[in-house]
Design a protein around this motif. Sequence first.
Motif, PDB file in Angstrom:
ATOM      1  N   ARG A 294      17.206  -2.857  25.175  1.00  0.00           N
ATOM      2  CA  ARG A 294      16.010  -1.754  25.332  1.00  0.00           C
ATOM      3  C   ARG A 294      15.993  -1.309  26.695  1.00  0.00           C
ATOM      4  NH1 ARG A 294      13.235  -5.277  21.710  1.00  0.00           N
ATOM      5  NH2 ARG A 294      12.668  -4.243  19.461  1.00  0.00           N
TER       6      ARG A 294
ATOM      7  N   ARG B 285      21.396   2.155  28.408  1.00  0.00           N
ATOM      8  CA  ARG B 285      21.727   3.641  28.391  1.00  0.00           C
ATOM      9  C   ARG B 285      23.612   3.418  27.248  1.00  0.00           C
ATOM     10  NH1 ARG B 285      23.501   4.585  35.036  1.00  0.00           N
ATOM     11  NH2 ARG B 285      24.628   2.132  33.697  1.00  0.00           N
TER      12      ARG B 285
ATOM     13  N   GLU C 204      23.877   3.014  14.291  1.00  0.00           N
ATOM     14  CA  GLU C 204      22.423   3.441  13.700  1.00  0.00           C
ATOM     15  C   GLU C 204      21.973   1.810  12.608  1.00  0.00           C
ATOM     16  OE1 GLU C 204      22.183   8.339  14.691  1.00  0.00           O
ATOM     17  OE2 GLU C 204      23.332   7.616  12.439  1.00  0.00           O
TER      18      GLU C 204
ATOM     19  N   ALA D 188      14.329   0.785  18.294  1.00  0.00           N
ATOM     20  CA  ALA D 188      14.112   2.564  18.354  1.00  0.00           C
ATOM     21  C   ALA D 188      15.259   3.249  19.021  1.00  0.00           C
ATOM     22  CB  ALA D 188      12.967   3.173  17.474  1.00  0.00           C
ATOM     23  N   SER D 189      15.637   4.484  18.884  1.00  0.00           N
ATOM     24  CA  SER D 189      16.329   5.282  19.715  1.00  0.00           C
ATOM     25  C   SER D 189      15.696   5.680  21.065  1.00  0.00           C
ATOM     26  CB  SER D 189      17.297   6.645  19.302  1.00  0.00           C
ATOM     27  OG  SER D 189      15.843   7.583  18.129  1.00  0.00           O
ATOM     28  N   ASN D 190      14.287   5.935  20.213  1.00  0.00           N
ATOM     29  CA  ASN D 190      14.297   6.851  21.143  1.00  0.00           C
ATOM     30  C   ASN D 190      13.467   4.635  22.652  1.00  0.00           C
ATOM     31  OD1 ASN D 190      11.663   4.678  20.544  1.00  0.00           O
ATOM     32  ND2 ASN D 190      10.090   6.610  20.720  1.00  0.00           N
ATOM     33  N   GLU D 191      13.884   4.236  22.711  1.00  0.00           N
ATOM     34  CA  GLU D 191      13.683   3.082  23.651  1.00  0.00           C
ATOM     35  C   GLU D 191      14.974   2.659  23.906  1.00  0.00           C
ATOM     36  OE1 GLU D 191      11.305  -0.725  21.518  1.00  0.00           O
ATOM     37  OE2 GLU D 191      13.009  -0.263  19.964  1.00  0.00           O
TER      38      GLU D 191
ATOM     39  N   ASP E 110      18.426   5.215  26.197  1.00  0.00           N
ATOM     40  CA  ASP E 110      18.783   6.405  26.097  1.00  0.00           C
ATOM     41  C   ASP E 110      20.748   6.868  25.888  1.00  0.00           C
ATOM     42  OD1 ASP E 110      19.596   7.793  27.818  1.00  0.00           O
ATOM     43  OD2 ASP E 110      20.302   7.560  29.817  1.00  0.00           O
TER      44      ASP E 110
END
Length: 325
Positions: A146, A149, A164, A173-176, A178
């Motif tokens: 989390r 990068r 994934e 989640a991908s938004n957690e 970079d």
Amino acid sequence: MKTGTLIKILVLLLFLIIGCIKVKQELFPTMVQTVPPPSEELTGRQTPLVIATGDMSGVYFPMGEAMADLFRKYNGRASGTQVTHASIQNTKLVSQKQAELGFSTVDVLALPETKKREILALTGLYSNFIHIVTTDRDIHTLEDLRGKRVSIGTVESGTKLMSERILKAANLASNEMDVSTLSFTQSADALRNGTIDVAFFSSGLPNPVISELASEMKISLVPIPKQIAKSLHEEYEFYTPDEISGQTYHGIESTPTLAVKNVLFTYPDLPKQEAYQIVKTLYEHLPESQNDRPEAREINLSEATAGIPIDFHPGAKQFFKEIIH
């Protein structure tokens, strides 16, 4: 001007022209030579055998090169490799007959969008192992990703598909993070340069670029917890809990992970005898490949047809039927 004088001038000009041509031939021979005929290899009735592989720093590419060498040496077949984004792109290239052979992981072959009628299996191969490589000493678990990068592999690769699914199973989640989609080579360079913290690799053992990285700097592998590995195996039976041995990379201990089988495949229109000969050559000269490629030591004839979600080519079926009987 007198006729005799005119004739003398014309004769002199003729000699000058002949002399110039001779000098040109001596000084610039390639300008007047005819183009040599194409080699027999290029003019034969068979088209070159192209193997769709993956990133040059992965295992698909050198394994494809080793196979191409076998087919040239023992089948007399013009063969070569094509660098690709790996599994997903390979299924597209072969189904569109832009390559004769391709490598793919089983999970990609099982995708609903994979055109299963347009590709046929030749044989199962070795397994890919998920490597979650980091240079960050504060990263020890998937939870630690989390805010980091993270490269999850290129678009149209089996690495990205598997990454994934692992992240989803870990409730990440991908938004957690970079997230970037880098190739193996790009990921290794980014880890060296400190522009990413973590990179996913789905690869046979050992992966050349990870071996090189481990010899240059301190890296570690993030383990996949048993519970996550178990849940992914239950959801996708072709993912198998496994481990990367501590003998694989310099300075890295044994690490729990997931493995997935690789498959060599082709298109249905490849002549039956050619498909048969490809598989026969691969297994007859397997020790030669195993000497050159460590991952080839995992190829096991007794498990060649197990767990593959697409049909086999008639030529491959013939070979395995003969071997069994």
